[in-house]
Design an enzyme around this catalytic site. Structure first.
Site, PDB file in Angstrom:
ATOM      1  N   GLY A  15       0.814  -1.223   0.000  1.00 39.20           N
ATOM      2  CA  GLY A  15       0.000   0.000   0.000  1.00 39.20           C
ATOM      3  C   GLY A  15       0.842   1.264   0.000  1.00 39.20           C
ATOM      4  N   ALA A  16       1.928   1.278   0.776  1.00 45.21           N
ATOM      5  CA  ALA A  16       2.752   2.493   0.855  1.00 45.21           C
ATOM      6  C   ALA A  16       3.505   2.713  -0.451  1.00 45.21           C
ATOM      7  CB  ALA A  16       3.734   2.384   2.019  1.00 45.21           C
ATOM      8  N   PHE A 116     -13.459   0.045  16.606  1.00 43.17           N
ATOM      9  CA  PHE A 116     -12.169  -0.636  16.684  1.00 43.17           C
ATOM     10  C   PHE A 116     -11.493  -0.213  17.980  1.00 43.17           C
ATOM     11  CE2 PHE A 116      -9.178  -2.903  13.844  1.00 43.17           C
ATOM     12  CZ  PHE A 116     -10.078  -3.466  12.955  1.00 43.17           C
ATOM     13  N   GLN A 236       4.325  -4.404  18.244  1.00 41.91           N
ATOM     14  CA  GLN A 236       2.981  -4.701  18.742  1.00 41.91           C
ATOM     15  C   GLN A 236       2.620  -6.175  18.653  1.00 41.91           C
ATOM     16  OE1 GLN A 236      -0.757  -3.367  16.466  1.00 41.91           O
ATOM     17  NE2 GLN A 236      -0.771  -2.143  18.334  1.00 41.91           N
ATOM     18  N   HIS A 238      -0.570  -8.407  18.605  1.00 46.13           N
ATOM     19  CA  HIS A 238      -2.024  -8.319  18.439  1.00 46.13           C
ATOM     20  C   HIS A 238      -2.653  -9.381  19.342  1.00 46.13           C
ATOM     21  CE1 HIS A 238      -5.971  -8.500  16.641  1.00 46.13           C
ATOM     22  NE2 HIS A 238      -5.674  -7.494  15.829  1.00 46.13           N
ATOM     23  N   LEU A 248      -3.974 -14.093  11.850  1.00 52.37           N
ATOM     24  CA  LEU A 248      -4.711 -13.021  12.521  1.00 52.37           C
ATOM     25  C   LEU A 248      -6.221 -13.211  12.487  1.00 52.37           C
ATOM     26  CD1 LEU A 248      -3.940 -10.238  13.830  1.00 52.37           C
ATOM     27  CD2 LEU A 248      -4.992  -9.252  11.825  1.00 52.37           C
ATOM     28  N   THR A 250      -9.090 -10.625  13.006  1.00 51.42           N
ATOM     29  CA  THR A 250      -9.172  -9.162  13.083  1.00 51.42           C
ATOM     30  C   THR A 250      -9.877  -8.656  14.342  1.00 51.42           C
ATOM     31  OG1 THR A 250     -10.057  -7.170  12.039  1.00 51.42           O
ATOM     32  CG2 THR A 250     -11.268  -9.189  11.634  1.00 51.42           C
ATOM     33  N   GLU A 251      -9.419  -7.477  14.781  1.00 52.32           N
ATOM     34  CA  GLU A 251     -10.072  -6.776  15.884  1.00 52.32           C
ATOM     35  C   GLU A 251     -11.522  -6.448  15.514  1.00 52.32           C
ATOM     36  OE1 GLU A 251      -7.196  -4.149  17.669  1.00 52.32           O
ATOM     37  OE2 GLU A 251      -8.717  -2.584  17.638  1.00 52.32           O
ATOM     38  N   ARG A 282      -4.463  -2.398  21.865  1.00 56.69           N
ATOM     39  CA  ARG A 282      -3.919  -3.757  21.755  1.00 56.69           C
ATOM     40  C   ARG A 282      -2.928  -4.115  22.851  1.00 56.69           C
ATOM     41  NH1 ARG A 282      -3.438  -3.760  15.161  1.00 56.69           N
ATOM     42  NH2 ARG A 282      -5.696  -3.859  14.906  1.00 56.69           N
ATOM     43  N   HIS A 369       2.814  -8.694  15.563  1.00 57.89           N
ATOM     44  CA  HIS A 369       1.959  -8.163  14.512  1.00 57.89           C
ATOM     45  C   HIS A 369       2.509  -6.949  13.768  1.00 57.89           C
ATOM     46  CE1 HIS A 369      -1.754  -7.475  12.417  1.00 57.89           C
ATOM     47  NE2 HIS A 369      -1.946  -6.302  12.976  1.00 57.89           N
ATOM     48  N   ARG A 411       0.407   1.148  18.237  1.00 61.36           N
ATOM     49  CA  ARG A 411      -0.439   1.641  17.153  1.00 61.36           C
ATOM     50  C   ARG A 411      -1.897   1.253  17.378  1.00 61.36           C
ATOM     51  NH1 ARG A 411      -2.707  -0.752  12.688  1.00 61.36           N
ATOM     52  NH2 ARG A 411      -1.500  -2.685  12.837  1.00 61.36           N
TER      53      ARG A 411
HETATM   54  C1  LIG Z   1      -2.676 -10.099   8.922  1.00 59.09           C
HETATM   55  C2  LIG Z   1      -2.617  -8.604   9.017  1.00 59.09           C
HETATM   56  C3  LIG Z   1      -3.784  -7.857   9.108  1.00 59.09           C
HETATM   57  C4  LIG Z   1      -3.730  -6.463   9.208  1.00 59.09           C
HETATM   58  N1  LIG Z   1      -4.897  -5.754   9.308  1.00 59.09           N
HETATM   59  C5  LIG Z   1      -4.841  -4.403   9.342  1.00 59.09           C
HETATM   60  C6  LIG Z   1      -6.034  -3.617   9.357  1.00 59.09           C
HETATM   61  O1  LIG Z   1      -7.147  -4.123   9.305  1.00 59.09           O
HETATM   62  N2  LIG Z   1      -5.914  -2.276   9.420  1.00 59.09           N
HETATM   63  C7  LIG Z   1      -4.708  -1.660   9.453  1.00 59.09           C
HETATM   64  O2  LIG Z   1      -4.664  -0.436   9.497  1.00 59.09           O
HETATM   65  N3  LIG Z   1      -3.563  -2.381   9.418  1.00 59.09           N
HETATM   66  C8  LIG Z   1      -3.599  -3.725   9.364  1.00 59.09           C
HETATM   67  N4  LIG Z   1      -2.432  -4.438   9.328  1.00 59.09           N
HETATM   68  C9  LIG Z   1      -1.156  -3.729   9.196  1.00 59.09           C
HETATM   69  C10 LIG Z   1      -0.964  -3.250   7.768  1.00 59.09           C
HETATM   70  O3  LIG Z   1      -1.653  -4.099   6.884  1.00 59.09           O
HETATM   71  C11 LIG Z   1       0.502  -3.215   7.362  1.00 59.09           C
HETATM   72  O4  LIG Z   1       1.231  -2.471   8.292  1.00 59.09           O
HETATM   73  C12 LIG Z   1       0.651  -2.563   5.998  1.00 59.09           C
HETATM   74  O5  LIG Z   1      -0.183  -3.187   5.051  1.00 59.09           O
HETATM   75  C13 LIG Z   1       2.083  -2.581   5.501  1.00 59.09           C
HETATM   76  O6  LIG Z   1       2.097  -2.017   4.205  1.00 59.09           O
HETATM   77  P1  LIG Z   1       3.451  -1.633   3.486  1.00 59.09           P
HETATM   78  O7  LIG Z   1       3.099  -1.015   2.187  1.00 59.09           O
HETATM   79  O8  LIG Z   1       4.313  -0.889   4.419  1.00 59.09           O
HETATM   80  O9  LIG Z   1       4.154  -3.055   3.276  1.00 59.09           O
HETATM   81  P2  LIG Z   1       3.663  -4.350   2.429  1.00 59.09           P
HETATM   82  O10 LIG Z   1       2.273  -4.280   1.987  1.00 59.09           O
HETATM   83  O11 LIG Z   1       4.062  -5.555   3.160  1.00 59.09           O
HETATM   84  O12 LIG Z   1       4.600  -4.278   1.183  1.00 59.09           O
HETATM   85  C14 LIG Z   1       5.993  -4.485   1.296  1.00 59.09           C
HETATM   86  C15 LIG Z   1       6.538  -4.553  -0.095  1.00 59.09           C
HETATM   87  O13 LIG Z   1       7.942  -4.494  -0.034  1.00 59.09           O
HETATM   88  C16 LIG Z   1       8.491  -5.439  -0.917  1.00 59.09           C
HETATM   89  N5  LIG Z   1       9.827  -5.772  -0.409  1.00 59.09           N
HETATM   90  C17 LIG Z   1      10.201  -6.094   0.845  1.00 59.09           C
HETATM   91  N6  LIG Z   1      11.530  -6.305   0.893  1.00 59.09           N
HETATM   92  C18 LIG Z   1      12.001  -6.109  -0.351  1.00 59.09           C
HETATM   93  C19 LIG Z   1      13.278  -6.169  -0.944  1.00 59.09           C
HETATM   94  N7  LIG Z   1      14.367  -6.514  -0.256  1.00 59.09           N
HETATM   95  N8  LIG Z   1      13.390  -5.918  -2.279  1.00 59.09           N
HETATM   96  C20 LIG Z   1      12.298  -5.599  -3.023  1.00 59.09           C
HETATM   97  N9  LIG Z   1      11.062  -5.519  -2.497  1.00 59.09           N
HETATM   98  C21 LIG Z   1      10.922  -5.764  -1.185  1.00 59.09           C
HETATM   99  C22 LIG Z   1       7.505  -6.580  -0.932  1.00 59.09           C
HETATM  100  O14 LIG Z   1       7.607  -7.308  -2.133  1.00 59.09           O
HETATM  101  C23 LIG Z   1       6.179  -5.830  -0.844  1.00 59.09           C
HETATM  102  O15 LIG Z   1       5.735  -5.473  -2.130  1.00 59.09           O
HETATM  103  C24 LIG Z   1      -2.472  -5.821   9.221  1.00 59.09           C
HETATM  104  C25 LIG Z   1      -1.307  -6.570   9.110  1.00 59.09           C
HETATM  105  C26 LIG Z   1      -1.368  -7.941   9.035  1.00 59.09           C
HETATM  106  C27 LIG Z   1      -0.079  -8.718   8.968  1.00 59.09           C
END
Ligand SMILES: Cc1cc2nc3c(=O)[nH]c(=O)nc-3n(C[C@H](O)[C@H](O)[C@H](O)COP(=O)(O)OP(=O)(O)OC[C@H]3O[C@@H](n4cnc5c(N)ncnc54)[C@H](O)[C@@H]3O)c2cc1C
Length: 596
Positions: A15-16, A116, A236, A238, A248, A250-251, A282, A369, A411
């Site tokens: 997402g980021a 939540f 954190q 969970h 997980l 979910t909450e 949490r 988590h 968080r």
């Molecule tokens: C099971 C679960 C449920 C969750 N539910 C919620 C929720 O309901 N609400 C909420 O707010 N948060 C929730 N969270 C937390 C939240 O989803 C995550 O913190 C967030 O999605 C992380 O997004 P990101 O873009 O930082 O990383 P990610 O979505 O994990 O993306 C990381 C990216 O980096 C890439 N990458 C990593 N290392 C390398 C590398 N060395 N070289 C190239 N690419 C690399 C991967 O391929 C991937 O594309 C949840 C987390 C989990 C685990």
């Protein structure tokens, strides 16, 4: 060696990363490098929701969201960034809606919202519906929506490329080195700006909700380049992972009225958080569960408790709590309602443990988590490298890998997905702006040397140690001693153990010495990252002599604002971890004791 050039390189397609790429690519040539195919990123597993004070079913305000986040952070969050995130939240959610995200809806067509943990009406202290959701697949929908938009906007993708090093010239980011999974070849990506969006590192612990790919690559790479990691002791747990598996639950289950029950059939959260009960934040719920289990009230004396969302239990406690629907009628759930709101949860439980949550309770235990700590940034995603918050030119981080710090010591649920879209957006815009005003810094001929040396070490022929054994021993000691509850001796034991494991890692043996699809060597490299992060986490935790948020100690049980209201900065030097501290940004919310 193949070379590529883009003005902005985004590492990570969750997402980021995708949000950052979408905004950067509106202005400059942008490429995303991802070790996974983008839609397999961990964001796709997020279930419960994304927080924004839309006020669709009841009164709510961004100011309440900000205050709840500060309080949830146990006052360690930086308040300017938190206010910014809470204000931006409303627009960010509407932007996702306009991109086509299929949110669940209220009867009047507005985006549906559910309660939540830690999200409250600041006047009554009661839970407020702030989590916007798409059933229990919110992250999946966000990821698909952002990926479709990225394709539409012609962002360049390098899928299944592992970034293994950051290139730094004259103290500025100048690109990255990556290994292409299919060929095993090293590639150089020359850039004006680099954005790390590589996600978290829950694989440091034995029981975790995190994906196998959550190995902390971004933090490990930057630590090796002399950049500190911030607040790593705050990880954190969970409250509700499936017993022994960590998957997980979910909450949102508790948001819909589910309750935690101990072996005596008691809804024990009434004792620990009399106002919000099962919807306390949490850290509070995980700690309460730990204490219940320690007192022998785990189910059958084991290390789990029951999470019950069967209609009769939900309706009984909803009536006791006086919970109502938005129209004022008494809150009631039927089996069909639960099925409609939590379809994936029902599916997971039936598949993995043969339990049907509509008729049976779910066995749960706290699960590692979310990383509150990470690469230090300001609220525009610019990486800051010392206690004066000096910006490192050309380097950005966003999402779980970054520490803004909007989450402080703990968080709130739904604030991670929000963090991705808010800080992802601003890091993309800032990186593009920086690129437009700067030129490519020439790279030396040996730019890939540092990365190649690391991999040459992994391929040694005379090793005997098993990478899997080392990883398992690390996970176990971290779960036992740097988990929900912590004491001096245990953490010291963890530090010593991790150092011994790092020593053993110098003598690993790898079976596959080929080039194509060599997941063996990439896995070993990921374990080396986890070991570095485990060491930094354990040392940062050992030094912090107080309890705050997710860092909870049996030997220092109180929060100590006088001495410890400060962020940890950790550097990984040749002789170990070096710590410094920087002040917390406090605007209008002065620290006070937390109550729920
Ligand atoms: C099971 C679960 C449920 C969750 N539910 C919620 C929720 O309901 N609400 C909420 O707010 N948060 C929730 N969270 C937390 C939240 O989803 C995550 O913190 C967030 O999605 C992380 O997004 P990101 O873009 O930082 O990383 P990610 O979505 O994990 O993306 C990381 C990216 O980096 C890439 N990458 C990593 N290392 C390398 C590398 N060395 N070289 C190239 N690419 C690399 C991967 O391929 C991937 O594309 C949840 C987390 C989990 C685990």
């Amino acid at each position: 060696m193949q070379k590529h050039q883009h003005e902005v390189i985004v590492v990570g397609a969750g997402g980021a990363g995708l949000t950052a790429a979408l905004y950067a690519s509106q202005h400059v040539s942008t490429a995303v490098i991802s070790k996974l195919y983008p839609t397999r990123s961990h964001t796709g597993t997020a279930q419960g929701g994304i927080g924004a004070a839309l006020g669709n079913t009841e009164e709510d305000h961004p100011e309440w969201h900000a205050y709840d986040t500060v309080k949830g952070s146990d006052y360690l969050g930086d308040q300017t960034a938190i206010e910014f995130m809470a204000q931006e939240a409303v627009q960010a959610v509407y932007e996702l809606e306009h991109m086509g995200l299929p949110f669940s809806r209220n009867p009047d067509g507005t985006i549906a919202q559910r309660p939540f943990g830690g999200h409250t009406n600041n006047e009554t202290g009661k839970p407020v519906r702030r989590a916007c959701y798409a059933a229990d697949r919110t992250g999946h929908m966000i990821l698909q929506t952002l990926y479709q938009q990225s394709i539409k906007n012609k962002v360049n993708f390098f899928d299944e490329f592992h970034v293994v090093d950051l290139l730094v010239e004259d103290g500025k980011a100048a690109g990255v080195v990556a290994i292409e999974l299919e060929t095993g070849e090293f590639h150089i990506f020359h850039a004006k700006a680099v954005i790390f969006a590589t996600g978290g590192h829950g694989r440091v612990w034995e029981i975790t909700s995190n994906a196998y790919a959550y190995t902390g690559d971004g933090v490990a790479i930057t630590l090796r380049r002399g950049i500190p990691a911030e607040d790593m002791e705050f990880f954190q747990f969970h409250p509700t992972g499936i017993y022994k598996m960590g998957i997980l639950i979910t909450e949102g289950v508790r948001g819909e009225g589910g309750v935690l029950i101990n072996d005596k059939g008691e809804r024990f959260m009434e004792e620990y958080a009399p106002t919000v009960k099962d919807l306390a934040s949490r850290d509070v719920v995980s700690r309460a569960m730990y204490l219940e289990m320690k007192a022998g009230r785990g189910i059958g004396g084991k290390r789990f408790l029951n999470l019950d969302v069967t209609p009769e239990v939900v309706n009984k406690y909803a009536a006791e709590d006086g919970r109502t629907n938005p129209d004022g009628s008494p809150y009631r759930m039927t089996g069909e309602d639960i099925f409609a709101k939590l379809p994936d949860i029902i599916d997971f439980c039936e598949t993995y443990i043969g339990v049907n949550p509509v008729t049976q309770p779910m066995p749960v235990q706290p699960t590692a988590h979310y990383a509150m700590g990470g690469i230090p940034t300001n609220m525009y995603g610019e990486v800051v490298i010392d206690k004066e918050n000096t910006v490192m030119p050309g380097l950005y981080a966003a999402g779980e890998v970054a520490c803004v710090s909007a989450h402080g010591a703990n968080r709130l649920g739904t604030n991670a997905l929000l963090d991705l879209v808010v800080f992802g957006k601003y890091s993309g815009l800032k990186a593009a702006e920086y690129s437009q005003g700067s030129s490519f810094i020439p790279l030396p001929a040996n730019a890939a040397d540092f990365a190649q040396e690391q991999f040459a070490q992994l391929h040694r022929e005379d090793g005997t140690e098993s990478v899997t054994d080392i990883a398992n021993e690390m996970k176990e000691v971290m779960f036992d001693h740097v988990g929900v509850f912590r004491v001096e001796e245990g953490m010291q034991e963890a530090v010593d153990k991790i150092r011994a494991l790092k020593e053993r890692f110098q003598h690993i043996s790898i079976d596959d010495h080929g080039k194509k699809f060599n997941t063996d060597v990439l896995n070993a490299w990921e374990v080396s990252n986890l070991l570095d992060l485990a060491e930094v986490t354990a040392v940062s935790a050992l030094e912090r002599k107080e309890s705050r948020g997710a860092h909870s100690r049996d030997d220092y049980t109180e929060r100590d604002d006088e001495n410890w209201l400060k962020h940890t900065l950790a550097w990984l030097d040749k002789d170990g971890v070096r710590l410094e501290y920087k002040p917390v940004d406090i605007t209008k919310y002065k620290p006070k004791a937390r109550s729920y």
